[in-house]
Design a protein around this motif. Structure first.
Motif, PDB file in Angstrom:
ATOM      1  N   LEU A  63      27.553 -18.932 -20.148  1.00 24.46           N
ATOM      2  CA  LEU A  63      26.958 -17.624 -19.880  1.00 24.46           C
ATOM      3  C   LEU A  63      27.999 -16.648 -19.342  1.00 24.46           C
ATOM      4  CD1 LEU A  63      23.461 -18.552 -18.439  1.00 24.46           C
ATOM      5  CD2 LEU A  63      24.204 -18.234 -20.795  1.00 24.46           C
ATOM      6  N   ALA A  64      28.857 -17.134 -18.465  1.00 29.91           N
ATOM      7  CA  ALA A  64      29.941 -16.266 -17.985  1.00 29.91           C
ATOM      8  C   ALA A  64      30.859 -15.869 -19.138  1.00 29.91           C
ATOM      9  CB  ALA A  64      30.736 -16.970 -16.893  1.00 29.91           C
ATOM     10  N   ILE A  65      31.106 -16.815 -20.062  1.00 29.23           N
ATOM     11  CA  ILE A  65      31.931 -16.506 -21.229  1.00 29.23           C
ATOM     12  C   ILE A  65      31.224 -15.495 -22.128  1.00 29.23           C
ATOM     13  CG2 ILE A  65      32.899 -17.475 -23.349  1.00 29.23           C
ATOM     14  CD1 ILE A  65      33.356 -20.066 -21.801  1.00 29.23           C
ATOM     15  N   ALA A  66      29.909 -15.680 -22.306  1.00 26.40           N
ATOM     16  CA  ALA A  66      29.144 -14.750 -23.137  1.00 26.40           C
ATOM     17  C   ALA A  66      29.218 -13.335 -22.582  1.00 26.40           C
ATOM     18  CB  ALA A  66      27.684 -15.205 -23.226  1.00 26.40           C
ATOM     19  N   VAL A  67      29.135 -13.222 -21.261  1.00 25.82           N
ATOM     20  CA  VAL A  67      29.256 -11.900 -20.643  1.00 25.82           C
ATOM     21  C   VAL A  67      30.664 -11.341 -20.854  1.00 25.82           C
ATOM     22  CG1 VAL A  67      29.206 -10.631 -18.465  1.00 25.82           C
ATOM     23  CG2 VAL A  67      27.469 -12.350 -18.936  1.00 25.82           C
ATOM     24  N   GLY A  68      31.678 -12.182 -20.611  1.00 25.32           N
ATOM     25  CA  GLY A  68      33.056 -11.718 -20.750  1.00 25.32           C
ATOM     26  C   GLY A  68      33.384 -11.272 -22.161  1.00 25.32           C
ATOM     27  N   LEU A  69      33.000 -12.071 -23.162  1.00 23.70           N
ATOM     28  CA  LEU A  69      33.269 -11.700 -24.548  1.00 23.70           C
ATOM     29  C   LEU A  69      32.334 -10.610 -25.034  1.00 23.70           C
ATOM     30  CD1 LEU A  69      33.909 -15.203 -26.188  1.00 23.70           C
ATOM     31  CD2 LEU A  69      35.580 -13.537 -25.408  1.00 23.70           C
ATOM     32  N   GLY A  70      31.084 -10.653 -24.576  1.00 24.07           N
ATOM     33  CA  GLY A  70      30.117  -9.639 -25.007  1.00 24.07           C
ATOM     34  C   GLY A  70      30.490  -8.247 -24.549  1.00 24.07           C
ATOM     35  N   ILE A  71      30.969  -8.147 -23.325  1.00 23.67           N
ATOM     36  CA  ILE A  71      31.384  -6.846 -22.811  1.00 23.67           C
ATOM     37  C   ILE A  71      32.547  -6.298 -23.630  1.00 23.67           C
ATOM     38  CG2 ILE A  71      32.619  -5.819 -20.852  1.00 23.67           C
ATOM     39  CD1 ILE A  71      30.689  -7.238 -19.025  1.00 23.67           C
ATOM     40  N   ASP A  72      33.370  -7.194 -24.139  1.00 16.73           N
ATOM     41  CA  ASP A  72      34.481  -6.781 -24.995  1.00 16.73           C
ATOM     42  C   ASP A  72      33.971  -5.877 -26.115  1.00 16.73           C
ATOM     43  OD1 ASP A  72      36.641  -6.561 -26.640  1.00 16.73           O
ATOM     44  OD2 ASP A  72      37.156  -8.680 -26.641  1.00 16.73           O
ATOM     45  N   TYR A  73      32.902  -6.290 -26.792  1.00 12.97           N
ATOM     46  CA  TYR A  73      32.383  -5.535 -27.929  1.00 12.97           C
ATOM     47  C   TYR A  73      31.726  -4.227 -27.495  1.00 12.97           C
ATOM     48  CZ  TYR A  73      33.344  -9.495 -30.958  1.00 12.97           C
ATOM     49  OH  TYR A  73      33.979 -10.471 -31.674  1.00 12.97           O
ATOM     50  N   SER A  74      30.886  -4.298 -26.485  1.00 12.54           N
ATOM     51  CA  SER A  74      30.170  -3.081 -26.081  1.00 12.54           C
ATOM     52  C   SER A  74      31.100  -2.053 -25.450  1.00 12.54           C
ATOM     53  CB  SER A  74      29.040  -3.445 -25.119  1.00 12.54           C
ATOM     54  OG  SER A  74      29.534  -4.049 -23.944  1.00 12.54           O
ATOM     55  N   VAL A  75      32.137  -2.513 -24.725  1.00 13.65           N
ATOM     56  CA  VAL A  75      33.069  -1.569 -24.102  1.00 13.65           C
ATOM     57  C   VAL A  75      33.772  -0.739 -25.176  1.00 13.65           C
ATOM     58  CG1 VAL A  75      35.311  -1.427 -22.948  1.00 13.65           C
ATOM     59  CG2 VAL A  75      33.453  -2.723 -21.920  1.00 13.65           C
ATOM     60  N   HIS A  76      34.208  -1.380 -26.254  1.00  9.94           N
ATOM     61  CA  HIS A  76      34.896  -0.643 -27.319  1.00  9.94           C
ATOM     62  C   HIS A  76      33.986   0.442 -27.911  1.00  9.94           C
ATOM     63  CE1 HIS A  76      38.651  -2.781 -27.468  1.00  9.94           C
ATOM     64  NE2 HIS A  76      38.056  -3.959 -27.586  1.00  9.94           N
TER      65      HIS A  76
END
Length: 828
Positions: A713-726
């Protein structure tokens, strides 16, 4: 806050001093290469439970009550199977095999033990050597041997004889279909605590192969198999997965970049990131455990994302007719901030794992966070500087250029697909977001039913590897089967392996009432404990004293003299009792149940192995509370139950810290960078949808949280934010120059193209972990791929509508855009 000066300074280094930047990064890479040789590996489940009180109690049991554990040695298990391993020919097979192994100098056998030796000593109490025991069996009749088997089982005070025989052991017929034997090996000179130059598990060298040769040459009537050390699935998995992942990543990057030089620049950045990260763990002493197998795919995923975004954004400017320097300055102005935000939120997500109760999980968090920082530096500075240098050379020399167009445009088929989320956002954003939130809420309720698990099976491969892996080339092809696992499965099916519960007791064992207290603790035991009358079936110094008193007249006289209540358990002058016990001859001695300093004792209870671990653990602590001394239950059931309880706690803690830390970080960053802290909140909404979808998928697919995937879940947040931030950051830049709808469409189509390339490369590159021989790592790879896919979909489909609502109700778009013509988002 004016941060542009800092970006301008970095731009100046990238554009004006690109060669210097490249040299500095290459020098740093060479320095990190020096740390690669310091990396050590760890495997198995012990690394996850070594800090649990129950596991530490087990270690103290091994130190205090079994002298072999205080020495540096390793063991090998022999498993014999036959129609009756207690027959005369089978016993001779085992004894002769043990003798051959004991006489083999390279194997450095310090001790061998088996039921066959116990039976031989029962036949001839003076037969203390293997040679004498073989002669004792050879001159005995089958009837003599059957009688010796029954006597050995009757006098089995500590249960060691029966526990080494299969569960079909029949005392009356003196028969069993399987038997276990143990060989203890000495460590070599200068081996230290690791047991040898290659570690305790590898010393003596090739011990398993040497033992197999001796077994094959000795056993004639029965089957004897050698079980050595567990297979190294970490190394085997890397050997299988990394080449396949690299091939897929190169293929997908070739599609995304469509230019050989840019492909090589991106690959160089990825290789440097991995060298920096693993050089770092070598320097700081973090061991490479099974969980760290997920770090390379994660860093590759983020590196690919950064590389594609940087190159794609640069190409957009070049296609518009701008020069190399101007295009790169505009590119880094935009992507540097996005990269920094991704780095910060991802690092927060990974560092949230430092609260975990499992050391490998904490190491994973630190390693992944460091890797993300390295990725930011390499792809935010080195890759742009290299791209500038290469394109300058292209202007001077005829270096082949396949294409410099960006990946995805409004007129391309991909662009039209990506614009689907924008179309929904233009027509009914509020309705769509409400539907998404309601669906997410329902999925969240469903997701609460996801299970947790922690067992040895999480760390052990299947006995036979899948057939599709056998078609791989020889250098990376895994073994067709793992003999260790096959034998382990056989032992689990045929032997009682996990039906004993240990109680480590600390207190003054010379105190008159000490043995009485140990004995009374087992009175009226809980249902999971096997009973003998009113008491639990147990072995301890108390039961050993009572048994020895029945067989040794000298001990009996001392016990009777110091047994005031005539119950067979002495309760006076225990020092005299212990002294008499030590003088008594026999197989058992006090060291098995009583520490040398008389400050601790061991009680071994028999429990119902079919009962759930949590029920056994509750009952174990209930029995421990009956003692007036400090007592810590331990054993497999207790250790794995306590680890299981920490899995969910770790998942929830890391998720809460990740979401809270990432949300605060985004709010602060967008406040500083854009003066719009509400954008941070908008940025988090797709991540919540991603996390809920991922956990709901786990339940749907029957995947439980365990010590390895508890970080997902922490990884999902870390990688997921990658996409939304861009998406958010590009939207803000476009929105400053254009009306809402054109800005949103340009954002999703332009950034969406890079996101698509990144998503496909990551999903296939990380998804290849599904081929991992370690089942937990395979599931982990699938979950990472799912989290990336969900993050991509929410960023492309859900986030546009959220941004429209943000612009309409938070940023005052209605006042700014009073007339948008046919492109107005309200549909009028």
């Amino acid at each position: 806050m004016n941060y542009q000066w800092l970006i301008d300074r970095v731009d100046a280094y990238i554009v004006d001093h690109s060669r210097t930047v490249i040299i500095l990064f290459l020098v740093a890479t060479m320095a990190f290469v020096g740390g690669l040789g310091n990396i050590e590996t760890e495997s198995g489940q012990q690394q996850f439970v070594e800090e649990l009180p129950s596991f530490q109690a087990l270690e103290r049991v091994q130190q205090d009550f079994d002298r072999s554990f205080s020495q540096v040695n390793t063991t090998t298990t022999l498993v014999q199977s036959d129609q009756n391993v207690l027959s005369k020919p089978a016993l001779l097979d085992m004894l002769r095999t043990q003798e051959r192994i004991a006489e083999s100098d390279p194997l450095r056998a310090e001790d061998t033990e088996s039921p066959a030796r116990r039976i031989a000593r029962t036949l001839d109490p003076d037969a203390t050597t293997l040679d004498a025991q073989i002669r004792a069996v050879e001159r005995s009749t089958p009837g003599d041997i059957d009688a010796a088997v029954r006597r050995a089982a009757t006098g089995d005070d500590r249960g060691t004889f029966r526990s080494r025989l299969s569960t079909d052991f029949n005392r009356r017929s003196a028969s069993a279909s399987a038997m276990e034997a143990t060989v203890t090996h000495r460590a070599g000179p200068g081996a230290g605590s690791d047991g040898g130059p290659g570690g305790a598990s590898e010393f003596p060298p090739n011990k398993e192969e040497r033992a197999k040769r001796l077994v094959d040459a000795t056993a004639t009537t029965s089957t004897i198999r050698v079980q050595g050390t567990p297979p190294d699935t970490t190394t085997t998995t890397l050997t299988v997965v990394l080449p396949i992942a690299l091939a897929l990543i190169v293929l997908m990057l070739a599609v995304a970049y469509r230019d050989l030089v840019d492909l090589l620049i991106g690959l160089a950045g990825i290789v440097m990131t991995l060298i920096w990260t693993f050089g770092f763990i070598g320097f700081v002493g973090i061991p490479f455990a099974v969980l760290l197998i997920a770090v390379p795919p994660i860093l590759i995923a983020v590196g690919i994302d950064f590389g594609i975004h940087a190159i794609n954004r640069y190409r957009e400017e070049r296609v518009a007719g701008r020069g190399v320097e101007e295009s790169m300055r505009l590119t880094t102005d935009q992507v540097s901030v996005a990269f920094f935000i991704v780095m910060g939120t991802s690092a927060i997500g990974f560092l949230s794992n430092v609260v975990s109760a499992f050391p490998p999980t904490r190491d994973f968090g630190v390693t992944a966070a460091a890797g993300i920082v390295f990725t930011f530096l390499i792809f935010g500075v080195f890759v742009p500087a290299t791209k500038v240098s290469v394109d300058r050379l292209r202007e001077r020399y005829p270096i082949p250029t396949i294409t410099q167009t960006p990946f995805g445009s409004e007129s391309s088929p991909l662009g039209r697909i990506l614009a689907g989320g924008v179309t929904v956002a233009e027509r009914a954003p509020a309705l769509f977001v409400i539907c998404v939130l309601l669906t997410t809420a329902g999925a969240g309720v469903y997701a609460t039913g996801v299970d947790t698990g922690f067992s040895p099976d999480d760390f052990q491969p299947a006995a036979e590897t899948p057939e599709y892996l056998q078609v791989l080339p020889e250098p990376i092809r895994p073994p067709a089967e793992f003999e260790y696992v096959k034998i382990d499965d056989f032992r689990e099916e045929n032997f009682e392996q996990e039906d004993r519960l240990l109680l480590y007791v600390e207190g003054p064992m010379r105190e008159d009432t000490a043995l009485e207290r140990l004995h009374r603790a087992g009175r009226n035991p809980p249902p999971t404990f096997v009973r003998e009358g009113r008491y639990a079936d147990s072995q301890s110094i108390a039961t050993l004293t009572r048994t020895r008193a029945r067989t040794d007249p000298d001990v009996r006289r001392v016990v009777e003299r110091n047994d005031r209540d005539d119950d067979g358990i002495p309760d006076d002058d225990l020092s005299e009792v212990y002294a008499a016990m030590e003088e008594s001859t026999g197989e058992d001695d006090l060291s098995g149940f009583l520490s040398e300093d008389r400050r601790s004792a061991l009680v071994v209870y028999t429990v119902d192995g079919d009962e759930p671990n949590d029920v056994i653990t509750v009952d174990a602590y209930r029995v421990a509370s009956n003692l007036e001394y400090e007592a810590q239950p331990t054993g497999n059931a207790v250790i794995f139950d306590e680890a299981l309880a920490l899995v969910l706690e770790t998942v929830l803690q890391s998720l809460a810290l990740t979401l809270l830390g990432a949300a605060l970080f985004l709010v602060v960053v967008y406040w500083i960078v854009e003066g719009r802290p509400s954008l941070g909140v908008a940025n988090v909404v797709p991540i919540l949808v991603t996390v809920v979808a991922l956990v709901a998928s786990m339940r749907a697919f029957g995947i439980s949280f365990n010590a390895i995937n508890g970080t997902i879940l922490a990884i999902a947040v870390g990688l997921g934010i990658d996409y939304s931030v861009h998406v958010v950051h590009r939207f803000v830049d476009e929105y400053a120059e254009r009306d809402l709808s054109p800005a949103l469409r340009r954002t999703v189509v332009g950034t969406g193209g890079a996101l698509t390339g990144s998503m496909l490369t990551t999903v296939f590159g990380v998804g290849v972990l599904a081929l991992a021989l370690n089942p937990a790592v395979g599931v982990f790879g699938v979950l990472i791929a799912l989290s990336v896919l969900y993050a991509y979909l929410t960023s492309i489909l859900v986030l546009p509508s959220i941004l429209v609502l943000w612009a309409r109700y938070v940023d005052g778009v209605r006042e700014r855009n009073t007339d948008m013509g046919d492109t107005r988002i309200d549909g009028r």
